[in-house]
Structures are given as structure tokens and as C-alpha cells.
Design a protein around this motif. Structure first.
Motif, PDB file in Angstrom:
ATOM      1  N   ARG A   3      36.470  39.171  42.835  1.00  0.00           N
ATOM      2  CA  ARG A   3      35.037  39.373  42.649  1.00  0.00           C
ATOM      3  C   ARG A   3      34.539  38.491  41.516  1.00  0.00           C
ATOM      4  NH1 ARG A   3      33.402  45.192  41.587  1.00  0.00           N
ATOM      5  NH2 ARG A   3      31.349  44.270  41.938  1.00  0.00           N
TER       6      ARG A   3
ATOM      7  N   HIS B 235      42.589  46.014  41.030  1.00  0.00           N
ATOM      8  CA  HIS B 235      42.549  46.788  42.277  1.00  0.00           C
ATOM      9  C   HIS B 235      42.591  45.829  43.459  1.00  0.00           C
ATOM     10  CE1 HIS B 235      40.661  50.491  44.447  1.00  0.00           C
ATOM     11  NE2 HIS B 235      41.458  49.804  45.267  1.00  0.00           N
TER      12      HIS B 235
ATOM     13  N   ALA C 192      42.743  44.755  47.493  1.00  0.00           N
ATOM     14  CA  ALA C 192      42.458  45.091  48.887  1.00  0.00           C
ATOM     15  C   ALA C 192      43.492  44.368  49.735  1.00  0.00           C
ATOM     16  CB  ALA C 192      41.054  44.647  49.268  1.00  0.00           C
TER      17      ALA C 192
ATOM     18  N   THR D  84      44.116  49.339  47.986  1.00  0.00           N
ATOM     19  CA  THR D  84      43.391  49.906  49.123  1.00  0.00           C
ATOM     20  C   THR D  84      43.816  49.158  50.375  1.00  0.00           C
ATOM     21  OG1 THR D  84      41.455  50.586  47.831  1.00  0.00           O
ATOM     22  CG2 THR D  84      41.125  50.204  50.188  1.00  0.00           C
TER      23      THR D  84
ATOM     24  N   THR E  27      43.280  48.017  54.047  1.00  0.00           N
ATOM     25  CA  THR E  27      42.037  47.805  54.796  1.00  0.00           C
ATOM     26  C   THR E  27      42.237  47.606  56.296  1.00  0.00           C
ATOM     27  OG1 THR E  27      42.103  45.399  54.506  1.00  0.00           O
ATOM     28  CG2 THR E  27      41.048  46.705  52.756  1.00  0.00           C
TER      29      THR E  27
ATOM     30  N   ALA F 151      35.756  44.737  51.352  1.00  0.00           N
ATOM     31  CA  ALA F 151      36.013  45.656  50.247  1.00  0.00           C
ATOM     32  C   ALA F 151      35.685  45.007  48.906  1.00  0.00           C
ATOM     33  CB  ALA F 151      37.466  46.126  50.269  1.00  0.00           C
TER      34      ALA F 151
ATOM     35  N   ASP G 274      31.846  44.648  48.661  1.00  0.00           N
ATOM     36  CA  ASP G 274      31.162  45.922  48.442  1.00  0.00           C
ATOM     37  C   ASP G 274      31.536  46.575  47.117  1.00  0.00           C
ATOM     38  OD1 ASP G 274      30.089  45.518  50.924  1.00  0.00           O
ATOM     39  OD2 ASP G 274      31.354  46.981  51.954  1.00  0.00           O
TER      40      ASP G 274
ATOM     41  N   ARG H  19      34.590  47.759  46.273  1.00  0.00           N
ATOM     42  CA  ARG H  19      35.642  48.777  46.390  1.00  0.00           C
ATOM     43  C   ARG H  19      36.998  48.275  45.929  1.00  0.00           C
ATOM     44  NH1 ARG H  19      36.305  49.442  51.703  1.00  0.00           N
ATOM     45  NH2 ARG H  19      34.712  47.933  52.344  1.00  0.00           N
ATOM     46  N   ALA H  20      37.128  46.985  45.673  1.00  0.00           N
ATOM     47  CA  ALA H  20      38.366  46.392  45.167  1.00  0.00           C
ATOM     48  C   ALA H  20      37.991  45.129  44.410  1.00  0.00           C
ATOM     49  CB  ALA H  20      39.331  46.082  46.312  1.00  0.00           C
ATOM     50  N   GLU H  21      38.991  44.559  43.730  1.00  0.00           N
ATOM     51  CA  GLU H  21      38.713  43.415  42.867  1.00  0.00           C
ATOM     52  C   GLU H  21      39.363  42.113  43.327  1.00  0.00           C
ATOM     53  OE1 GLU H  21      38.481  45.115  38.421  1.00  0.00           O
ATOM     54  OE2 GLU H  21      40.333  45.671  39.495  1.00  0.00           O
TER      55      GLU H  21
END
Length: 264
Positions: free
Chosen positions: A105, A120, A122, A151, A153, A162, A165, A167-169
Motif C-alpha cells: 500500500r 499484514h 494478503a 489474510t 484471499t 485486499a 481496500d 484489509r492488508a498491507e
């Protein structure tokens, strides 16, 4: 080559992007001109793992990691044969090899892959060479474990979603998938930055199963090589990001064992 009635299951479904389906069908038709024993149409099953091990498997594409792990017994028994792989026209490719693309991200304080420790992740699947094995190797080294939350996916596209959005890095994405996403779904990579690459590994293997026991490996390799460079294949080469087909053996994938992450 002796013609025989089509039988078994066949597909090239590792890059199941909707705009590519017709081009894979065209490639399959060109290959079948030389190998009529192939099933007449491609299939796109949601779960490929039971297909790869099934007695009706004719020809499919798989990931390098399942090839050397869950399919190792079938390869050793000669029930699964490696035909080869496509040489891709993406920046991360070199001959029949490529490196995964590690993305994070925007705004994450990352200068190199090692800085991703503890972030984190994905991950499309822990059976994925590009999405999991390459990620752990690039950040922590072989034989390591991931030092952060994960996570799962189910797909590279969903890993990018992810990240997009929040939800992960971080995620490690198959280089060909990443190129297709950039072309067909650029909104998913907006706000993401490339922070490095995974180890260089062989591209996805095309494998032949029990339903093609009567077809020589050399015949399959010649059929794929000829189909890719056929003048009628110019459009599909551009769409599928391929330039030729390279014969490989199972032994060309054995070095992947050295990348193995430790169990979580």
C-alpha cells in the motif's frame, strides 16, 4: 501422430481473466490440430487441485509449487509429465523464468522487501509459489515463517483488492497476473507501489496426465511450440503476453524445494 478420440479433461486456466478466455480457446484449437487426442474444449474449474490428480486429466497448467509437492508422487510414477512452459513478454521474465511482483500500500515505510517483516500479507494460497513461497523467501529467507498476520484471499486479484481496500498491507503477485491486472483492471493497482521481486523461478508448467498416456511428450512439445508461433496466433500472443513455448522437464522445477517456507 496417430489421431484418437478426444477424452479427458483439459485446460490452461491459471490466468482466468475474462478477456483472455477466447484467446486461450484459440491457442487450444491450434494445439489440437496436431494433438487430436486433446479434449475439444477448455475447462475452467474453480478448484484445479483435484483435476490435476484425477485419472481423467489430459493436459492442464499448474503452479510450480504444487508440482513439486502435492503432485510429486504422480510425477515420480510417470502419471504426470511436464511438457514445458510459456515464455512471457513481461519485464520480470527471462526466458522460461520469471519473478513475482511484491506490492504494498502507498505510504508504507518500505525501502526493500526485508522491511515488510511483520506487515499484514494478503496471500492467494499457501500452495502458491508466487503468492506465498516467494513472499516468505523474499522477506525472511528460505526455511522461515511469515512474521505477521495473513489474510488468505483465494486469488491474486483478490489479494490486490485486499490491499486496495485497506484489509492488508503487502502481497506477492504472479508477474503475468500483475501485467494482466494493469491492462484490464488498472483501478486495483492505483495507490499501490512495487517494492521488489521474489526469487527467479520457472514459469507455470503445462502438464500431461493419464488421459494422454498414448501421446509422446515430444509430440506435445512440438504442438505447443508450433501453435504459439503460428501466423494465426499473433493476436493471442499479444493478449496472453507470450512469445514462445519452452520445453521443460520435472527436474527443472526441483530446485524450488530450496525455497520452502517453514510451516506456519
Amino acid at each position: 501422430m496417430t489421431a484418437s478420440a478426444p477424452a479427458g479433461r483439459g485446460g490452461l486456466a491459471m490466468y482466468p481473466f475474462a478477456p483472455l478466455v477466447e484467446h486461450y480457446a484459440h491457442l487450444w484449437a491450434l494445439v489440437r490440430e496436431s494433438v487430436p487426442a486433446l479434449p475439444p474444449e477448455l475447462e475452467w474449474p474453480p478448484d484445479l487441485h483435484p483435476v490435476w490428480r484425477g485419472p481423467a486429466m489430459a493436459l492442464h497448467q499448474t503452479c510450480g509449487w504444487p508440482l513439486v509437492t502435492e503432485l510429486a508422487d504422480l510425477v515420480a510414477a510417470g502419471r504426470v509429465r511436464v511438457v514445458g512452459t510459456f515464455v512471457h513478454t513481461v519485464p520480470e521474465a527471462l526466458g522460461p523464468t520469471y519473478r513475482s511482483v511484491m506490492v504494498a500500500r502507498y505510504g508504507l515505510a518500505v525501502a526493500e522487501p526485508a522491511d515488510l517483516a511483520g506487515t499484514h500479507a494478503a496471500v492467494n494460497s499457501t500452495a502458491s509459489l508466487s503468492g506465498w513461497v516467494s513472499l516468505v523467501h523474499a522477506v525472511h529467507g528460505p526455511g522461515s515463517t511469515w512474521q505477521g498476520p495473513v489474510t488468505l484471499t483465494g486469488a491474486h486479484v483478490e489479494s490486490l483488492r485486499a490491499l486496495h481496500d485497506g484489509r492488508a498491507e503487502v502481497a506477492s503477485i504472479d508477474a503475468v497476473s500483475f501485467a494482466h491486472v494493469r491492462r484490464w483492471m488498472p483501478e486495483l493497482v492505483d495507490g499501490l507501489v512495487v517494492v521488489g521481486n521474489g526469487p527467479r523461478v520457472p514459469c507455470l508448467p503445462v502438464i500431461a496426465g493419464p488421459a494422454l498416456d498414448g501421446v509422446a511428450l515430444d509430440d506435445l512439445r512440438r504442438a505447443f511450440a508450433a501453435a504459439v508461433v503460428d501466423p494465426r496466433a499473433a493476436g493471442l500472443r499479444d493478449a496472453l503476453l507470450i512469445e514462445r513455448f519452452e520445453p521443460l522437464d520435472a527436474a527443472d522445477y526441483e530446485a524450488l524445494h530450496e525455497l520452502a517456507p517453514a510451516p506456519q
